[in-house]
Each structure stands twice: as structure tokens, then as C-alpha cells.
Write a protein that holds these residues in place. Sequence first.
Motif, PDB file in Angstrom:
ATOM      1  N   ARG A  11       0.831  -1.219   0.000  1.00  0.00           N
ATOM      2  CA  ARG A  11       0.000   0.000   0.000  1.00  0.00           C
ATOM      3  C   ARG A  11       0.860   1.260   0.000  1.00  0.00           C
ATOM      4  NH1 ARG A  11      -3.776  -0.715   5.177  1.00  0.00           N
ATOM      5  NH2 ARG A  11      -4.633   1.258   4.432  1.00  0.00           N
ATOM      6  N   TRP A  12       1.983   1.210   0.702  1.00  0.00           N
ATOM      7  CA  TRP A  12       2.750   2.413   0.947  1.00  0.00           C
ATOM      8  C   TRP A  12       4.179   2.300   0.437  1.00  0.00           C
ATOM      9  CZ3 TRP A  12       0.364   1.284   6.180  1.00  0.00           C
ATOM     10  CH2 TRP A  12      -0.925   1.802   6.235  1.00  0.00           C
ATOM     11  N   PHE A  13       4.701   3.432   0.077  1.00  0.00           N
ATOM     12  CA  PHE A  13       6.083   3.574  -0.370  1.00  0.00           C
ATOM     13  C   PHE A  13       6.891   4.041   0.840  1.00  0.00           C
ATOM     14  CE2 PHE A  13       9.331   6.472  -2.394  1.00  0.00           C
ATOM     15  CZ  PHE A  13      10.083   5.474  -3.005  1.00  0.00           C
ATOM     16  N   VAL A  14       7.686   3.146   1.379  1.00  0.00           N
ATOM     17  CA  VAL A  14       8.418   3.414   2.624  1.00  0.00           C
ATOM     18  C   VAL A  14       9.849   3.807   2.296  1.00  0.00           C
ATOM     19  CG1 VAL A  14       9.148   2.465   4.849  1.00  0.00           C
ATOM     20  CG2 VAL A  14       6.947   1.788   3.865  1.00  0.00           C
ATOM     21  N   VAL A  15      10.313   4.877   2.914  1.00  0.00           N
ATOM     22  CA  VAL A  15      11.656   5.415   2.672  1.00  0.00           C
ATOM     23  C   VAL A  15      12.375   5.540   4.009  1.00  0.00           C
ATOM     24  CG1 VAL A  15      12.997   7.345   1.741  1.00  0.00           C
ATOM     25  CG2 VAL A  15      10.780   6.753   0.720  1.00  0.00           C
ATOM     26  N   CYS A  16      13.627   5.098   4.050  1.00  0.00           N
ATOM     27  CA  CYS A  16      14.445   5.302   5.248  1.00  0.00           C
ATOM     28  C   CYS A  16      15.820   5.809   4.831  1.00  0.00           C
ATOM     29  CB  CYS A  16      14.585   4.007   6.048  1.00  0.00           C
ATOM     30  SG  CYS A  16      15.540   4.225   7.584  1.00  0.00           S
ATOM     31  N   PRO A  17      16.185   7.037   5.180  1.00  0.00           N
ATOM     32  CA  PRO A  17      17.508   7.565   4.874  1.00  0.00           C
ATOM     33  C   PRO A  17      18.465   7.419   6.054  1.00  0.00           C
ATOM     34  CG  PRO A  17      16.019   9.362   5.426  1.00  0.00           C
ATOM     35  CD  PRO A  17      15.260   8.090   5.648  1.00  0.00           C
ATOM     36  N   ASN A  18      19.746   7.270   5.736  1.00  0.00           N
ATOM     37  CA  ASN A  18      20.797   7.392   6.744  1.00  0.00           C
ATOM     38  C   ASN A  18      21.004   8.883   6.996  1.00  0.00           C
ATOM     39  OD1 ASN A  18      24.379   6.738   6.850  1.00  0.00           O
ATOM     40  ND2 ASN A  18      22.917   6.644   8.509  1.00  0.00           N
ATOM     41  N   VAL A  19      21.054   9.296   8.258  1.00  0.00           N
ATOM     42  CA  VAL A  19      21.080  10.714   8.572  1.00  0.00           C
ATOM     43  C   VAL A  19      22.387  11.374   8.139  1.00  0.00           C
ATOM     44  CG1 VAL A  19      19.508  10.513  10.529  1.00  0.00           C
ATOM     45  CG2 VAL A  19      21.984  10.348  10.913  1.00  0.00           C
ATOM     46  N   LEU A  20      22.321  12.668   7.911  1.00  0.00           N
ATOM     47  CA  LEU A  20      23.524  13.474   7.716  1.00  0.00           C
ATOM     48  C   LEU A  20      24.407  13.328   8.957  1.00  0.00           C
ATOM     49  CD1 LEU A  20      24.939  15.712   5.980  1.00  0.00           C
ATOM     50  CD2 LEU A  20      23.748  17.374   7.437  1.00  0.00           C
ATOM     51  N   GLY A  21      25.703  13.083   8.729  1.00  0.00           N
ATOM     52  CA  GLY A  21      26.618  12.815   9.839  1.00  0.00           C
ATOM     53  C   GLY A  21      26.781  11.347  10.117  1.00  0.00           C
ATOM     54  N   GLY A  22      25.984  10.515   9.460  1.00  0.00           N
ATOM     55  CA  GLY A  22      26.054   9.078   9.662  1.00  0.00           C
ATOM     56  C   GLY A  22      27.268   8.464   8.988  1.00  0.00           C
ATOM     57  N   CYS A  23      27.302   7.135   8.999  1.00  0.00           N
ATOM     58  CA  CYS A  23      28.491   6.465   8.463  1.00  0.00           C
ATOM     59  C   CYS A  23      28.146   5.294   7.563  1.00  0.00           C
ATOM     60  CB  CYS A  23      29.390   5.992   9.613  1.00  0.00           C
ATOM     61  SG  CYS A  23      28.625   4.792  10.716  1.00  0.00           S
TER      62      CYS A  23
END
Length: 399
Positions: free
Chosen positions: A110-122
Amino acid sequence: MNQPTSRAPLSADPLPASGAWRPGDPIGDRRFAHLATDRAFVLEGGGALHDVEIAYETWGELDADGANAVLVCHALTGDSHAAGRAGPGHPTAGWWDALIGPGRPLDTDRWFVVCPNVLGGCQGSTGPASLDPATGAPYGSSFPVVTVRDMVRTQAALADQLGVTRWLSVIGGSMGGMQALEWGVMFPDRVASVVAIATTVAASAQQIALSSVQRSAIALDPAWRGGDYYDAGPGEGPHQGLAVARGMAQITYRTEGVYGERFGRKELDPLDDRYTLWQRFDVEGYLDYHGAKLVRRFDANSYLVINRAMDLHDIGRGRGGVESALARVRAPVMTMAIGSDALYPPYQQELICDTLGSIGRECVHVVIDSPDGHDAFLIETAQVGAALAPFLADVEKTR
């Protein structure tokens, strides 16, 4: 019997100087958004970055109108791999795998799920281990301080690139909840709902104190070298400091009852008639294991940067206070507390919901019943999902 006379090594194999993902490593399921290519990305606290990359992963398909997108925001040592198996490029399985997928609470049919690695991450996003385009060498000690608001601004730019004008929901626990709240305040027209789990409107004095000693553990490791250790060989990086920081955090993530039931006073190194300083109880071995595990997939400088961003979190800063900031929120909000959470106690989530209600905003509050403390938002996925699914279904009907 021979007994330990010195601190046991964290691992039989030399640990890497940094567990950061580097270009040339397996990409896995990552995708990359390229930002600030034509102008500087100016940071809230001063300084700027150029040629910023944000690593992210997606599940499901975006509708033609872009209205079915859900943003999932990770916690301190999380990354973009919220769902999926461990494998090349992903040393661990998805941290919310039980919630994301076909037929699951975050239903990717049903949904388009997005997960980003945060700025400052590794783990693919621009951070201290990334190459500074101005020098061609890792940023290291020169990487600037970033805030949760900076992280959210990169996510807004990512949404633009993906064609998402308004998220159906922005969801996160712990530091992820900080990001979700900032989305509701910073971009009220771009979110249809907010789910803030085990989080707070502003870091408390105790939370800052706990973070401070974790950062000190890293900085006091001689192998940290002021933050410029990326040319160190295996076993020569600041793994001891990062592991100690992780151990401190791990203690706060669970509860005394859970530690007592699981470990009690069981011995890892048997005590005989000659005691030494370094005979370990079972719980000490557990902390060592988790320290070494984090070192293999994380970066000490990223820990410092992200941990500091959590301390700086205060949605009322520069906005006339918390109530004034929350008055900007237009979307319905779900707050979720964990009854046994000693790190982000339930009163902090209740404050969010009570304040929103007092100023005429829509908020529903849920309490997760678990003995597991703060980590329950990662463990009690059945309870989290049981609250999320109907909330999102209601939002979908009224979007």
C-alpha cells in the motif's frame, strides 16, 4: 587455574579503525541522493557542506500522485537498512524488519516506505568518514556539528528528488522521533501525520549527561587521535572508546529487571580462590560483545556527531518555546511511550501529547507494555505495529 590479569580484548580478530561504509564497499540495497552540488548546504550551527550524499532505501512503489509515501527515521546507531536481510553491504538485518513489508503494519503493498541514513552518519550518507571534496581526504576532525534540523532539511531535499510533496506519515523512535517532531514543526504542509516514539521535545539534563560521558570515552581513547584516525590499521583505531560508549548506552537501553533475569550474577570467568580485577561476570561479556559488534559497523566520529545532535535537540529553540513550536504542527500526531523506559521516560511523550491537546491539535497517546526499557520500540514490534496500522489507515482515509 589461570585467571585474567588484564582487560580481555573485545575480539579475537583485530577490529577495524572505522566500521563506516566506504565507496567501493558492496552497495547492498542503498540508493544515493546527491545534494548541495551547486551551492553550499549551510548548517544551523555554523559551517557548510558541499556535495552532500544521503544514502537511503525504499520499499514498495510510489503512487502517481506521490501521496502514499511514509518516511521512517532511525535512531542513534541505526541506518537506512530498516528492512531486509543481512548480506553484502548490510552487516545486520533490518532494524524494523518485522514492521516493514507486504502485509506488515508498514504495508509495502500500500505504501512507499523510505528510510535515509542521517547526515553525519556512516553508512553511505555524508559524515566524518566521507571524503571532503575540498581535500580528497576524510573529513575526520574537520567535520562540522550538525543538528536534527539539518538532518530533516536533507530529508526534505531527498523527498523533492523522489517526487514526494507530502508524506503520509513521518515515523521514528528515539532520535528518529526527534526527526519526526521536527518534520511536523518545520514542514507542517508536507506531513499528513507524525508518529513520535520514545522521544522528547528537548534533551533533558540527564540525557545530556549520559551522552557527555559516552563522548568522553571516545575522546579519551588515545587511538582516536583527535578524530583523524582513518589511516590506522585494523586494531589501531578508537575501538575501545567506542565500545565503552556503546556499553554505557546499552545499560540505559534496558532495565534492571531484564539484566537481572538474563544475567544475574552468573560468571563468565569463573571465580576461584584468587580474585583479579578482570574476571568478568556474564553481563560484562554481554557489553563487550555489543561493543565489538558496533565497532564493526559504525564510526567513532559519527557517534560523536550524532550523539551531539541529540543533545542539541530542542524544538522550542529560536521558536518562542515548546508550546509555540508545537503550535506549528497541523497534522495528527501519535505519541508512543514505553512504560519501563528510564532513558526517555513516559512523561516526556505525555508532555508532547498533552501540550498538543491543550492548543487544539490532534494527538493520540499509546503506551507499550514491556519490561525491556527504551529498546522496546525495536523489540515489541507487535505492539508497535498494532498501534501504527489503524492510525495510518485513518490518516489514509482523510488525506
